[in-house]
Design a protein around this motif. Structure first.
Motif, PDB file in Angstrom:
ATOM      1  N   GLN A 150       1.935   4.120   1.771  1.00  0.00           N
ATOM      2  CA  GLN A 150       1.883   4.589   3.151  1.00  0.00           C
ATOM      3  C   GLN A 150       2.533   5.958   3.256  1.00  0.00           C
ATOM      4  N   GLU A 162      -6.615  11.333   9.371  1.00  0.00           N
ATOM      5  CA  GLU A 162      -7.011  10.165  10.157  1.00  0.00           C
ATOM      6  C   GLU A 162      -8.217  10.497  11.043  1.00  0.00           C
ATOM      7  N   VAL A 190      -7.477   1.019   6.362  1.00  0.00           N
ATOM      8  CA  VAL A 190      -7.007   2.368   6.021  1.00  0.00           C
ATOM      9  C   VAL A 190      -6.264   3.042   7.175  1.00  0.00           C
ATOM     10  N   ARG A 206      -7.240  -4.034  -1.305  1.00  0.00           N
ATOM     11  CA  ARG A 206      -6.193  -4.079  -0.278  1.00  0.00           C
ATOM     12  C   ARG A 206      -5.007  -4.889  -0.811  1.00  0.00           C
ATOM     13  N   MET A 217      -8.262   6.663  -0.785  1.00  0.00           N
ATOM     14  CA  MET A 217      -8.894   6.109   0.412  1.00  0.00           C
ATOM     15  C   MET A 217     -10.414   6.155   0.319  1.00  0.00           C
ATOM     16  N   THR A 274      -3.097   3.692   2.524  1.00  0.00           N
ATOM     17  CA  THR A 274      -3.322   3.642   3.967  1.00  0.00           C
ATOM     18  C   THR A 274      -2.688   4.860   4.607  1.00  0.00           C
ATOM     19  N   LEU A 306      -4.272  -0.675  -1.461  1.00  0.00           N
ATOM     20  CA  LEU A 306      -5.156   0.427  -1.058  1.00  0.00           C
ATOM     21  C   LEU A 306      -4.352   1.449  -0.253  1.00  0.00           C
ATOM     22  N   TYR A 311     -12.853  -1.663   6.879  1.00  0.00           N
ATOM     23  CA  TYR A 311     -12.288  -0.508   6.172  1.00  0.00           C
ATOM     24  C   TYR A 311     -11.358   0.278   7.114  1.00  0.00           C
ATOM     25  N   ARG A 312     -11.836   0.444   8.358  1.00  0.00           N
ATOM     26  CA  ARG A 312     -11.038   1.202   9.327  1.00  0.00           C
ATOM     27  C   ARG A 312      -9.670   0.540   9.533  1.00  0.00           C
ATOM     28  N   GLY A 348       0.817  -1.206   0.000  1.00  0.00           N
ATOM     29  CA  GLY A 348       0.000   0.000   0.000  1.00  0.00           C
ATOM     30  C   GLY A 348       0.849   1.253   0.000  1.00  0.00           C
TER      31      GLY A 348
END
Lengths: 245, 238
Positions: free
Chosen positions: B4, B18, B153, B225, B89, B231, B229, B149-150, B2
């Motif tokens: 990051q 966030e 991500v 993911r 996201m 994050t 995805l 999802y939480r 991902g």
């Protein structure tokens, strides 16, 4: 036929940004904060019934907000690089603009029902006013290189949790009927009480949203202040250079 | 792998995104709660009860969710590192928005649409507990989707702390089983005329469909993911 190099054409369309042309973002944020401070005071007066929602001052501020937002966006987008600090500047300006938008929305909502806010809402409005004033002072201190900007940022950040405490004191719509009756000097009907209760609930929500935006701007200010303090120790950075260092 | 965004870049923006994503997900969970309450009110009081309150409530809540999504999208500069990150996201949440709109349509239907709200449209008492159980499983599927999802991500793709077996698919299977049982009961009841049987079956299938949608979104989320995805991992503190 004259051949014009592509690089020359590009330069004519979009001249490279030189250091002298970099916008003074701190000054722009300061102007925007001043507008929000004035607006928050005015909306406080509207909620207290001391100022009309049709006031020219409110219209002037609405125009001012639009001008500043247009100018700020143009300034941010004039710098084509993917500079991380630009994200923070953009976030700050967006947060201040959204706070202003919700303040206008709050004033307009009051226009529909002339019920005075309850005690909790009045206190919450004061917290919001103090938070935006703290930000204003914080930006001024940052511009002068003072490390005290961090404390002002903390005050703005703390406003979000302070508002939650006030909200827990007031129950949505709990005394909306009394507020309405007091403001009109006659008893409110059940439908009016229900409407006033919804308006108060919306008012709480709006004030919380404003505090959330100001807390976000405060978090960024705190980060800038810390970085400036750290750089000042090493005598490497001026406040004006901080934002695009 | 991902994308990051590490704390070293601009931790403060990471934290703010966030926080906003977290608020947005909590608001989605609130929509589930309104849906559960709306079904409950409909079951307890029928179409003449206070269904319009839930209809108004979920409409206002959907506006709030739209505002929150818009805030997230406009807080970041387009074509910037964070702009690309946030758009990436939010992409899987397009399906969640459709699911929420379906919930809203159903809740509004309890109050104003003739299929649910005509005279004599109340659910027979002996079916109420089963429909409530079905609704609970459906809402649990949506809640599990939000948690999935939480964790994808906000926690860098780590598995959520809950029981892994009780994921979206598990709740969707439960919902399928319950809806099938309900449909059998409805069509086996000869005291109900065919029109009412069909309307009750429609109600059950509508509620169950929300869990099916949640499972579809979860499968897409898992696929994205695997494909990386975006994050958000902010590791510093104030």
């Amino acid at each position: 036929m004259t051949n014009i190099a592509l690089a020359q054409v590009v330069r004519r369309v979009r001249p490279p940004v030189r250091a002298a042309e970099v916008p003074d973002f701190l000054a722009m944020i300061d102007q925007q904060t001043t507008m929000v401070v004035n607006l928050a005071r005015l909306v406080g007066e509207v909620l207290q019934g001391k100022e009309s929602t049709h006031s020219l001052r409110l219209l002037d501020l609405e125009q001012r907000r639009e001008e500043l937002q247009r100018r700020n966006q143009a300034a941010v987008h004039s710098l084509p690089d993917r500079h991380a600090r630009l994200d923070e500047i953009h976030w700050t300006m967006s947060a201040l603009d959204r706070a202003a938008a919700v303040l206008f929305q709050t004033a307009r909502g009051f226009q529909q029902l002339r019920s005075t806010p309850d005690e909790a809402a009045s206190q919450m409005m004061l917290v919001v006013q103090k938070a935006i004033e703290s930000l204003q002072q914080g930006y001024a201190q940052l511009a002068s290189g003072s490390p005290a900007a961090e404390f002002e940022a903390d005050a703005a950040i703390g406003s979000e949790s302070a508002l939650s405490s006030y909200r827990s004191l007031g129950w949505p719509g709990s005394d909306a009927g009394q507020s309405l009756a007091a403001s009109r000097n006659q008893a409110a009907t059940p439908a009016e009480r229900s409407f006033a209760g919804r308006w108060l609930d919306e008012l709480y929500g709006n004030l919380n949203n404003i505090a959330h935006e100001l807390a976000g701007a405060g978090a960024i200010l705190k980060s800038w202040s810390r970085q400036l303090s750290a750089a000042a120790m090493a005598r490497t950075l001026s406040p004006q250079k901080l934002l695009l260092s | 792998m991902g994308t990051q965004v590490q704390a070293a870049e601009t931790p403060v923006i990471s934290r703010l995104i966030e926080g906003d994503v977290d608020r947005y997900l909590a608001a989605i969970a609130d929509a589930t709660a309104i849906f559960r309450e709306a079904v409950d009110v409909y079951l307890q009081t029928g179409p003449d009860g206070g269904c319009w309150r839930q209809a108004r409530h979920i409409s206002e809540h959907m506006r709030t969710l739209d505002d929150m999504q818009q805030t997230l999208e406009t807080s970041v500069r387009p074509n910037s590192v964070f702009g690309d990150l946030v758009l990436g996201m939010l992409d899987p949440l397009t399906g969640v928005n459709r699911l929420l709109k379906d919930m809203k349509r159903q809740v509004t239907g309890f109050a104003i649409e003739s299929g649910f709200s005509g005279p004599g449209r109340s659910v027979p008492a002996y079916l109420v507990a089963d429909v409530q159980e079905l609704t609970n499983e459906v809402c649990a599927a949506v809640d599990a989707l939000v948690e999935s999802y939480r964790s994808a991500v906000l926690c860098g793709g780590q598995a959520s702390s809950g029981n892994a077996e009780r994921g979206v698919s598990w709740y969707e299977n439960q919902a399928d089983r319950l809806s099938m049982q309900l449909l059998k009961k409805i069509f086996a009841d000869e005291s109900l005329d065919l029109k009412l049987q069909l309307l009750l079956a429609q109600l059950v299938e509508e509620i169950d469909r929300v869990a099916d949608q949640a499972e579809g979104i979860d499968q897409k989320l898992r696929a994205s993911r695997g494909a990386g995805l975006p994050t958000l991992v902010a590791r510093d503190s104030h």
